[in-house]
Design an enzyme around this catalytic site. Sequence first.
Site, PDB file in Angstrom:
ATOM      1  N   HIS A  38       0.805  -1.004  -0.299  1.00 38.38           N
ATOM      2  CA  HIS A  38       0.030   0.005   0.055  1.00 38.38           C
ATOM      3  C   HIS A  38       0.848   1.236  -0.150  1.00 38.38           C
ATOM      4  O   HIS A  38       0.560   2.091   0.432  1.00 38.38           O
ATOM      5  CB  HIS A  38      -0.985  -0.161   0.942  1.00 38.38           C
ATOM      6  CG  HIS A  38      -2.087  -1.013   0.927  1.00 38.38           C
ATOM      7  ND1 HIS A  38      -3.164  -0.668   0.124  1.00 38.38           N
ATOM      8  CD2 HIS A  38      -2.295  -2.172   1.220  1.00 38.38           C
ATOM      9  CE1 HIS A  38      -4.052  -1.830   0.367  1.00 38.38           C
ATOM     10  NE2 HIS A  38      -3.475  -2.646   1.101  1.00 38.38           N
ATOM     11  N   THR A  39       1.943   1.163  -0.643  1.00 41.85           N
ATOM     12  CA  THR A  39       2.806   2.291  -0.786  1.00 41.85           C
ATOM     13  C   THR A  39       2.943   2.824  -2.134  1.00 41.85           C
ATOM     14  O   THR A  39       3.252   3.980  -2.315  1.00 41.85           O
ATOM     15  CB  THR A  39       4.386   1.868  -0.541  1.00 41.85           C
ATOM     16  OG1 THR A  39       4.537   0.732  -0.976  1.00 41.85           O
ATOM     17  CG2 THR A  39       4.533   1.790   0.998  1.00 41.85           C
ATOM     18  N   GLU A 163      -6.618  -0.796 -16.120  1.00 36.18           N
ATOM     19  CA  GLU A 163      -7.197  -1.098 -14.977  1.00 36.18           C
ATOM     20  C   GLU A 163      -8.018  -0.197 -14.322  1.00 36.18           C
ATOM     21  O   GLU A 163      -8.978  -0.151 -13.671  1.00 36.18           O
ATOM     22  CB  GLU A 163      -6.195  -1.992 -13.899  1.00 36.18           C
ATOM     23  CG  GLU A 163      -6.870  -2.548 -12.721  1.00 36.18           C
ATOM     24  CD  GLU A 163      -6.327  -3.646 -12.241  1.00 36.18           C
ATOM     25  OE1 GLU A 163      -5.392  -4.353 -12.906  1.00 36.18           O
ATOM     26  OE2 GLU A 163      -6.636  -4.102 -11.070  1.00 36.18           O
ATOM     27  N   ASP A 175       2.037  -3.724  -9.728  1.00 33.51           N
ATOM     28  CA  ASP A 175       1.909  -5.194 -10.307  1.00 33.51           C
ATOM     29  C   ASP A 175       2.170  -5.390 -11.766  1.00 33.51           C
ATOM     30  O   ASP A 175       2.911  -6.072 -12.364  1.00 33.51           O
ATOM     31  CB  ASP A 175       0.296  -5.613  -9.978  1.00 33.51           C
ATOM     32  CG  ASP A 175      -0.036  -5.614  -8.740  1.00 33.51           C
ATOM     33  OD1 ASP A 175       0.797  -5.374  -7.634  1.00 33.51           O
ATOM     34  OD2 ASP A 175      -1.299  -5.286  -8.575  1.00 33.51           O
ATOM     35  N   TYR A 225     -10.250  -0.601  -0.485  1.00 33.69           N
ATOM     36  CA  TYR A 225      -8.973  -0.261  -1.006  1.00 33.69           C
ATOM     37  C   TYR A 225      -9.047   1.436  -1.468  1.00 33.69           C
ATOM     38  O   TYR A 225      -8.233   2.174  -1.385  1.00 33.69           O
ATOM     39  CB  TYR A 225      -8.613  -1.030  -2.276  1.00 33.69           C
ATOM     40  CG  TYR A 225      -7.315  -0.508  -3.013  1.00 33.69           C
ATOM     41  CD1 TYR A 225      -6.265  -1.290  -2.542  1.00 33.69           C
ATOM     42  CD2 TYR A 225      -7.403   0.044  -4.041  1.00 33.69           C
ATOM     43  CE1 TYR A 225      -5.032  -1.392  -3.341  1.00 33.69           C
ATOM     44  CE2 TYR A 225      -6.160   0.346  -4.746  1.00 33.69           C
ATOM     45  CZ  TYR A 225      -5.190  -0.401  -4.424  1.00 33.69           C
ATOM     46  OH  TYR A 225      -3.816  -0.207  -5.131  1.00 33.69           O
TER      47      TYR A 225
HETATM   48  C1  GLA Z   1      -2.935  -4.146  -5.329  1.00 35.20           C
HETATM   49  C2  GLA Z   1      -2.898  -3.150  -6.186  1.00 35.20           C
HETATM   50  C3  GLA Z   1      -1.225  -2.773  -6.114  1.00 35.20           C
HETATM   51  C4  GLA Z   1      -1.104  -2.433  -4.773  1.00 35.20           C
HETATM   52  C5  GLA Z   1      -1.328  -3.386  -3.756  1.00 35.20           C
HETATM   53  C6  GLA Z   1      -1.380  -3.018  -2.026  1.00 35.20           C
HETATM   54  O1  GLA Z   1      -2.186  -5.399  -5.427  1.00 35.20           O
HETATM   55  O2  GLA Z   1      -3.108  -3.689  -7.432  1.00 35.20           O
HETATM   56  O3  GLA Z   1      -1.103  -1.623  -6.955  1.00 35.20           O
HETATM   57  O4  GLA Z   1      -1.669  -0.979  -4.290  1.00 35.20           O
HETATM   58  O5  GLA Z   1      -2.463  -3.726  -3.901  1.00 35.20           O
HETATM   59  O6  GLA Z   1       0.300  -2.883  -1.962  1.00 35.20           O
END
Ligand code: GLA
Length: 390
Positions: A38-39, A163, A175, A225
């Site tokens: 979550h950074t 996305e 990701d 989220y």
């Molecule tokens: C999901 C999102 C990523 C990231 C993570 C938390 O996987 O797709 O971009 O924010 O959560 O680290």
Amino acid sequence: MDYRRIEELARKFERNFGTREGLRCSRAPGRVNLIGEHTDYNGGFVMPMAVDREVRVFFRPAPDGPVRLWAENMGEWDEFDLDDIQPNPQQAWSNYARGVAHVLGKAGVEVSPVEGIIYGDVPIGAGLSSSAALEVAVAKALCTAAGSEPEPRRLALLCQRAENEFVGVNCGIMDQFVSVHARAQHALLLDCRSLEHEQLPLDTSAVRVIVCNTMVHHELGSSAYNERRAACEEAARLLDREVGGIEQLRDVTQQMLREHGRALAEVTRRRARHVVTENARTLQAAEALKRADYERFGRLMDGSHESLRDDYEVSCGELDLMVEMARRQPGVLGARMVGAGFGGCTVNLVRAEDAEAFMPAVADAYRQQTDIEPDVYECVAVEGARVERC
Ligand code: GLA
């Protein structure tokens, strides 16, 4: 992916499309994030590695046709024209493909129709990023069919945009970036603001990365989220008013937060504290990895879990339990939840010599407590996305 499975899919391709001629395979891996959770959407640091679980698109250019895709995991067809791409409300998976085609086209990247079969063995909704793998694999297929090859960083950004804008999930860049840029036997330290990155070797003769899937998935995931993102933006805005020069939480130091945290509501302050401390932990973890100091790395992973659980509040009972069960096993250096949270997987750093025994032991312990059969396996750091002949 098992070669028998690959052969089976190639045969299916031939049955569906009448030939294997010109058949190619676009592959993109899922990922596990070692630390830095979550950074990314706060302009911070992350350290994922690509895993040996991937999405493959078996495809062939179909210059005159629409895009025609069979999703083997879903047992569904989708078909769309590149010059009129609308969201498909019935088939969530197909919007990743449609979104990528739409965004690439709009950005002026040449794409061309394909017919193909999509198959993935990245568990869906488990925090290992099956969606980014799907986006990247489809994007590379559509570009290859047109003979275009966007620069890797641009490709990752466009997949993220698909996305965000087409699927409607406000994810960060981690990701897609690692799915495109990963290197075998390395973790990737990424600065999510500048997109500068560094490949850090992982010595598998010393440690192994083991993923434990809790097999639960709590629905509040996506709204939570977006709420967390909003809280981070709010914290950055308020702190900017106090100290100036703050664009994102990336710009906030622990000292700043101690001195000016009173400007934030208690919950917002804890959300910010997670991000600020997690960024620091990720940079410390990178230093530890360079020294092959895996004990230190593991302790930082443990700290990450505590912070995600208590300050960011994105863990859940099953994840906490899996982490606790893991920490009781010999040879475990660090354990934490991975990905967005509210279910899915944990990631564990385990001494190489203890890895074999760890897997059944943690699975037994979790099953005894929950009556749920978890999926526990070792992950190997693999190369990023590519297209191959089949
Ligand atoms: C999901 C999102 C990523 C990231 C993570 C938390 O996987 O797709 O971009 O924010 O959560 O680290």
